[in-house]
Each structure stands twice: as C-alpha cells, then as structure tokens.
Write a protein that holds these residues in place. Structure first.
Motif, PDB file in Angstrom:
ATOM      1  N   HIS A 109      -9.644 -14.592  -8.601  1.00 45.61           N
ATOM      2  CA  HIS A 109     -10.358 -15.823  -8.267  1.00 45.61           C
ATOM      3  C   HIS A 109      -9.427 -16.672  -7.413  1.00 45.61           C
ATOM      4  N   ALA A 110      -9.799 -16.841  -6.155  1.00 42.68           N
ATOM      5  CA  ALA A 110      -8.907 -17.504  -5.191  1.00 42.68           C
ATOM      6  C   ALA A 110      -9.602 -18.641  -4.464  1.00 42.68           C
ATOM      7  N   ASN A 111     -10.604 -19.246  -5.069  1.00 44.35           N
ATOM      8  CA  ASN A 111     -11.335 -20.305  -4.374  1.00 44.35           C
ATOM      9  C   ASN A 111     -10.491 -21.553  -4.155  1.00 44.35           C
ATOM     10  N   TYR A 112      -9.525 -21.802  -5.028  1.00 42.96           N
ATOM     11  CA  TYR A 112      -8.594 -22.906  -4.811  1.00 42.96           C
ATOM     12  C   TYR A 112      -7.353 -22.371  -4.094  1.00 42.96           C
ATOM     13  N   PRO A 113      -6.834 -23.092  -3.110  1.00 42.42           N
ATOM     14  CA  PRO A 113      -5.670 -22.593  -2.357  1.00 42.42           C
ATOM     15  C   PRO A 113      -4.468 -22.267  -3.236  1.00 42.42           C
ATOM     16  N   HIS A 114      -4.212 -23.081  -4.273  1.00 42.41           N
ATOM     17  CA  HIS A 114      -3.034 -22.800  -5.102  1.00 42.41           C
ATOM     18  C   HIS A 114      -3.226 -21.544  -5.940  1.00 42.41           C
ATOM     19  N   HIS A 115      -4.465 -21.189  -6.251  1.00 44.45           N
ATOM     20  CA  HIS A 115      -4.698 -19.934  -6.952  1.00 44.45           C
ATOM     21  C   HIS A 115      -4.527 -18.744  -6.008  1.00 44.45           C
ATOM     22  N   ALA A 116      -4.929 -18.894  -4.758  1.00 46.88           N
ATOM     23  CA  ALA A 116      -4.698 -17.830  -3.774  1.00 46.88           C
ATOM     24  C   ALA A 116      -3.202 -17.600  -3.579  1.00 46.88           C
ATOM     25  N   GLU A 117      -2.444 -18.689  -3.504  1.00 45.19           N
ATOM     26  CA  GLU A 117      -0.990 -18.564  -3.346  1.00 45.19           C
ATOM     27  C   GLU A 117      -0.367 -17.873  -4.547  1.00 45.19           C
ATOM     28  N   ALA A 118      -0.868 -18.150  -5.741  1.00 41.77           N
ATOM     29  CA  ALA A 118      -0.349 -17.519  -6.949  1.00 41.77           C
ATOM     30  C   ALA A 118      -0.593 -16.005  -6.934  1.00 41.77           C
ATOM     31  N   ILE A 119      -1.746 -15.584  -6.429  1.00 42.25           N
ATOM     32  CA  ILE A 119      -2.039 -14.147  -6.326  1.00 42.25           C
ATOM     33  C   ILE A 119      -1.027 -13.465  -5.416  1.00 42.25           C
ATOM     34  N   LEU A 120      -0.761 -14.067  -4.275  1.00 44.48           N
ATOM     35  CA  LEU A 120       0.181 -13.468  -3.330  1.00 44.48           C
ATOM     36  C   LEU A 120       1.587 -13.422  -3.913  1.00 44.48           C
ATOM     37  N   ARG A 121       1.987 -14.467  -4.631  1.00 40.57           N
ATOM     38  CA  ARG A 121       3.310 -14.452  -5.277  1.00 40.57           C
ATOM     39  C   ARG A 121       3.382 -13.353  -6.329  1.00 40.57           C
ATOM     40  N   ALA A 122       2.345 -13.255  -7.139  1.00 38.03           N
ATOM     41  CA  ALA A 122       2.354 -12.283  -8.231  1.00 38.03           C
ATOM     42  C   ALA A 122       2.425 -10.851  -7.719  1.00 38.03           C
ATOM     43  N   LEU A 123       1.754 -10.583  -6.608  1.00 38.53           N
ATOM     44  CA  LEU A 123       1.701  -9.223  -6.077  1.00 38.53           C
ATOM     45  C   LEU A 123       2.771  -8.949  -5.027  1.00 38.53           C
ATOM     46  N   GLY A 124       3.463  -9.985  -4.599  1.00 38.75           N
ATOM     47  CA  GLY A 124       4.543  -9.811  -3.629  1.00 38.75           C
ATOM     48  C   GLY A 124       4.075  -9.287  -2.291  1.00 38.75           C
ATOM     49  N   THR A 125       2.981  -9.820  -1.814  1.00 39.46           N
ATOM     50  CA  THR A 125       2.419  -9.328  -0.564  1.00 39.46           C
ATOM     51  C   THR A 125       1.695 -10.454   0.162  1.00 39.46           C
ATOM     52  N   ASP A 126       1.154 -10.134   1.333  1.00 42.65           N
ATOM     53  CA  ASP A 126       0.310 -11.089   2.036  1.00 42.65           C
ATOM     54  C   ASP A 126      -1.149 -10.732   1.767  1.00 42.65           C
ATOM     55  N   ALA A 127      -2.072 -11.489   2.350  1.00 39.61           N
ATOM     56  CA  ALA A 127      -3.490 -11.292   2.058  1.00 39.61           C
ATOM     57  C   ALA A 127      -3.958  -9.886   2.424  1.00 39.61           C
ATOM     58  N   GLU A 128      -3.429  -9.321   3.510  1.00 38.97           N
ATOM     59  CA  GLU A 128      -3.863  -7.998   3.932  1.00 38.97           C
ATOM     60  C   GLU A 128      -3.410  -6.906   2.967  1.00 38.97           C
ATOM     61  N   GLY A 129      -2.372  -7.176   2.181  1.00 39.63           N
ATOM     62  CA  GLY A 129      -1.834  -6.144   1.310  1.00 39.63           C
ATOM     63  C   GLY A 129      -2.313  -6.207  -0.121  1.00 39.63           C
ATOM     64  N   VAL A 130      -3.190  -7.171  -0.429  1.00 40.84           N
ATOM     65  CA  VAL A 130      -3.608  -7.353  -1.820  1.00 40.84           C
ATOM     66  C   VAL A 130      -4.318  -6.126  -2.367  1.00 40.84           C
ATOM     67  N   ARG A 131      -5.263  -5.582  -1.614  1.00 38.43           N
ATOM     68  CA  ARG A 131      -6.051  -4.463  -2.136  1.00 38.43           C
ATOM     69  C   ARG A 131      -5.161  -3.252  -2.435  1.00 38.43           C
ATOM     70  N   ALA A 132      -4.206  -2.982  -1.588  1.00 40.83           N
ATOM     71  CA  ALA A 132      -3.312  -1.847  -1.818  1.00 40.83           C
ATOM     72  C   ALA A 132      -2.400  -2.093  -3.018  1.00 40.83           C
ATOM     73  N   GLU A 133      -1.923  -3.315  -3.176  1.00 40.57           N
ATOM     74  CA  GLU A 133      -1.055  -3.624  -4.309  1.00 40.57           C
ATOM     75  C   GLU A 133      -1.803  -3.485  -5.637  1.00 40.57           C
ATOM     76  N   VAL A 134      -3.041  -3.976  -5.670  1.00 38.94           N
ATOM     77  CA  VAL A 134      -3.830  -3.847  -6.898  1.00 38.94           C
ATOM     78  C   VAL A 134      -4.121  -2.380  -7.188  1.00 38.94           C
ATOM     79  N   ALA A 135      -4.406  -1.599  -6.164  1.00 43.11           N
ATOM     80  CA  ALA A 135      -4.742  -0.189  -6.341  1.00 43.11           C
ATOM     81  C   ALA A 135      -3.586   0.617  -6.926  1.00 43.11           C
ATOM     82  N   ALA A 136      -2.378   0.115  -6.795  1.00 40.78           N
ATOM     83  CA  ALA A 136      -1.204   0.833  -7.293  1.00 40.78           C
ATOM     84  C   ALA A 136      -0.809   0.401  -8.706  1.00 40.78           C
ATOM     85  N   ARG A 137      -1.559  -0.524  -9.307  1.00 43.43           N
ATOM     86  CA  ARG A 137      -1.178  -1.058 -10.623  1.00 43.43           C
ATOM     87  C   ARG A 137      -2.327  -0.923 -11.606  1.00 43.43           C
ATOM     88  N   GLN A 138      -1.978  -1.050 -12.890  1.00 39.61           N
ATOM     89  CA  GLN A 138      -3.004  -1.079 -13.913  1.00 39.61           C
ATOM     90  C   GLN A 138      -3.684  -2.442 -13.916  1.00 39.61           C
TER      91      GLN A 138
END
Length: 470
Positions: A109-138
């Motif tokens: 859930h990334a509708n708020y900018p600070h939540h979107a930033e938290a997702i990128l920090r947690a996954l260590g990637t940029d927006a384009e890399g989110v799907r690949a990072e999630v696909a590699a994890r449980q």
C-alpha cells in the motif's frame, strides 16, 4: 437476508428488537460470493433506524425507514461514483498493488508518499525493481520488512492462517461495535437550536438551495434532524472514519474535520467523504495546536479518530483524557486489526485486511481477488455512525461518557459470518441516486448518502475554515 442481518445487528448493538424497515431492490447488486449488498443494506438500515429513533426521542415524528439495497451497496463504493474536473485522479498510486512472492502473494500500500518511501527502503531498490525484489522473497518476509520500515503491507493468508497464525481468534472475541461507559456525567440531551442558528447552519450546508421565504418551513423541518445541534470533531483519514462523520453530517451534525497541515492528503477520498463538513488545520505537535483542540473538545459531543492506537493519547487526547476534559463526550476509536489482539498496533488499510483475513484468498484461485467494494472501510464507517447514535441515546437517558470501538478486521469477520451467495449480480442504475454539488473543488457529481434527508454542501479544501464552533 438484509432483514435478518439487520435484526441480528440491531440486537447486538442495542439489545432490543428493531422497528419495521422496508427494503427495496435486488438482494445481490454486487459481484462475488460475499454478501456485500446485504451488509451494506443492514448497515444503512440500522444507522437510519437509529437516527429515526433519536428524532422521535427529541420530540419529532420521523418518516418510516426505507432502504434501497442497490443504493446502499453503491454507497459502499461511493468514491467510484465521484466525477468532476477535480476528481480525475485515480484511487491507487503506481506502487500500490498485489505482488507475487516466492511462496504466495503480498499487497503493498503506497498511496501515501512516506509509505512508498518505506517500501523502497525495506526492499533496497527503486520503483522499477520492486516486483523483482518481492519475487525473490517469501511473502511474510516482505510484509515484515515493509512494516518494520514504517510502511504498509500484507501477505495473503487463507482462513486457517488468519485464525491460527494471525490475530483472527482475538478479533473474533471483540464486539462488532463495542460501546463502553468510561466516565460519569449527568444525562444530557442534544441542544435544540433556535430558528436563526438552524437556518444559518442549513444555509451553509446548502440543504435547501437559495431557500425563499416560502421555503423556510422546509428549512425548519430539515433542522429537526437526528443530530441537529450535535458537534463532532473529526480526526480521521482515508475512508472508514470519514464515512462515519459524513454520515453524521448527513443526519444534521456540525462536523469539523481537523487535519495536520504536515500530513499528505488523498484528494479524491477527501472530496468524496467531505460533504457537509467544515475543515481546519491544527498542528498537534505544537502547544497552540493542542490547546485549540482541547478547547474544541470541551464543547464537543463526539470525537472520532482513526489514528493508530495510542497515537493521540500521547498528545493528551485519549478516550479517558477526553472524558475528563468534556464529561458526557462520545469518543470513537477506529483501528485496522482490532483493539486487543497481537496486531492491534499494526498499520493497515481495507485492501490489506482483505489480504490478511482470508477474503482475497477465498475469492481468488491463483491470485488475490478483492471484494467489489472497499466494504470493510465503508461498513466500519456506517457501523461507527450507528455506535455514535446509540451512545448519544444512552447518554440522554443514563448520562456518562462513552467509548465506541470498531475495527476493519472485526467488520471482516461479520461479513464472513453473513455467508455466501453465488447468484449472478443485478447491476444497479445509480442515476436516481446521484446529486450535483458546488464545492471548493468545482462542480461535483456524487452519490447521495442513503437514508439521510436532503443534500449536503460540497467538500471544503483542508484548512479552509476556522478552528471554532458555529
């Protein structure tokens, strides 16, 4: 089915039998096996019936309660019916969505900018890399990482996982609408308005468009609504809380929406739920902001908040603190994952709770399938309005200060218990239920609040009004 759902809901909340209600329209207006239409009709009927009972107790004669099931169901997705030049934005940010993980699915859930930033920090990637990072994890690992970073996410669980590994059992033990006396105060009726003030409020809310002298009788009739004279402080955001306070405004309450000038807003939702309200800015991180809110609370009948548990208590505005400042107040606390279980402090939204509690898994096969509406949000909002009306009736006869507590997850359990219906849906023609209103955002077409008399003034932009009562 709506009649049975209403009777059970009314008995649970009021411990009495409901007065007769007439239901109109098809019982299955929305797609999917869950009885969202039934839940919507029961919520609208119970809230409208509670308003009618309060009108009667205030000395007026309410009209018989009629509920169109299709109107109620479409009200559970009212944001989808909002149109206008300023209402073109979508409901979801680009990062929000369902992502396939190694062992299942997770929703971000990334509708708020600070939540979107938290997702990128947690996954260590940029927006384009989110799907690949999630696909590699449980999935649960992604959920936990995003939550730890201050974001919002939920792994998809089935019903067994929700009850065994999640908070499901604890949430099922909570009341659907908990109404608890938290302080002493003498019995207090809502104040009756003098004619001049009633006409001024109604004019501001545009309940009668440019009323002529010959229409003043109609104005005065509308002034005798269930919550005319009630003052409601609205410290809510997104959907559930704002729907509750929009419903209270539709039944006559003077609703003042208090927002933090530093907090981002979701404009489309703000427009849809802002009808009939005024809006002011207060920064509760400052002494002046807290002092102003305290002064408003001293004169309020109702205080509705949807911040995470204990957030406002740390600033001096917990339920017991408010009852000490304003004896006789009704406080509403809304949460995502319950008020007592292991996830009580967890950040959550409707779409995330659907993933957590088994709804998305039950409806889907190989991938998540959500409900046809954000029914947990809207249902919780309507049930909160029902709780307020019930608590105000009890305050008038018993006295006391009252705490009303609800959660999206507990509403999900109620929806689960209503059973399933695989009948094909009958689409609703919403045109008879639409209304055009001028607003700070321009001309808007929107769905009328079902069960409420008249129309409401268009939404104000955040901070447009003074922080005071009329």
């Amino acid at each position: 089915m709506p009649r049975h759902a209403l009777a059970a809901l009314w008995r649970e909340v009021t411990d009495t039998e409901p007065a007769p209600v007439t239901f109109e329209g098809d019982e299955h207006p929305l797609a999917g096996p869950y009885r969202v239409g039934t839940a919507a009709a029961a919520c609208v009927a119970a809230t409208t019936l509670a308003a009618a009972e309060l009108v009667r107790e205030r000395g007026s004669g309410p009209e018989p309660v009629k509920v169109h099931i299709g109107h109620a169901a479409e009200a559970f997705r009212s944001e989808a019916h909002l149109t206008g030049e300023s209402a073109a934005d979508g409901l979801w940010a680009s990062l929000s969505g369902d992502y396939r993980a190694v062992d299942g699915w997770v929703r971000l859930h990334a509708n708020y900018p600070h939540h979107a930033e938290a997702i990128l920090r947690a996954l260590g990637t940029d927006a384009e890399g989110v799907r690949a990072e999630v696909a590699a994890r449980q999935a649960v690992a992604v959920e936990e990482a995003v939550l730890a970073a201050g974001g919002a996410a939920a792994a998809m669980r089935d019903r067994t996982g929700w009850l065994a590994d999640g908070p499901g059992e604890a949430i099922r033990a909570e009341p659907l609408v908990a109404i608890e006396r938290i302080g002493d105060a003498p019995p207090r009726q809502l104040p009756r308005l003098n004619r001049a003030r009633a006409e001024r409020i109604l004019a501001e809310q545009a309940l009668v468009d440019r009323a002529s002298p010959g229409q003043m009788l109609a104005v005065w009739t509308l002034a005798e609504r269930a919550l005319t004279g009630a003052r409601v402080l609205d410290l809510t955001h997104v959907i559930a809380g704002p729907v509750a306070t929009r419903t209270l405004a539709a039944h006559g309450a003077d609703v003042l929406h208090v927002t933090d000038p530093k907090r981002p807003t979701l404009d489309r939702l703000l427009m849809d739920t802002g009808f009939g309200k005024r809006s002011c800015h207060l920064d509760l991180d400052t002494g002046d902001g807290r002092a102003t809110l305290c002064g408003l609370a001293e004169q309020a009948d109702v205080f509705v908040q949807s911040y995470r548990p204990d957030s406002l208590a740390h600033k001096g505005f917990g339920a017991e603190q408010l009852a000490a400042v304003s004896p006789g107040i009704v406080v509403v606390d809304l949460a995502a994952y319950g008020h007592t279980g292991p996830w009580r402090a967890r950040r959550g939204f409707d779409s995330l709770v659907q993933m957590s509690c088994g709804i998305a898994a039950e409806q889907g096969m190989d991938e998540p399938r959500p409900l046809p509406a954000q029914a947990l949000d809207h249902g919780t909002g309507w049930l909160a309005a029902l709780g307020v009306l019930t608590a105000l009736r009890r305050r008038a006869t018993e006295g006391g200060s009252w705490l009303v507590r609800l959660s999206l997850a507990r509403t999900a359990e109620w929806l689960h218990d209503l059973g399933r219906d695989d009948a094909p849906p009958t689409p609703v023609d919403v045109r008879p239920f639409l209304h055009n209103s001028d607003s700070d955002y321009g001309r808007l077409t929107h769905l009328r609040v079902p069960g409420a008399p008249g129309a409401l003034a268009g939404p104000h932009r955040p901070g447009r009004d003074a922080a005071n009562w009329r």
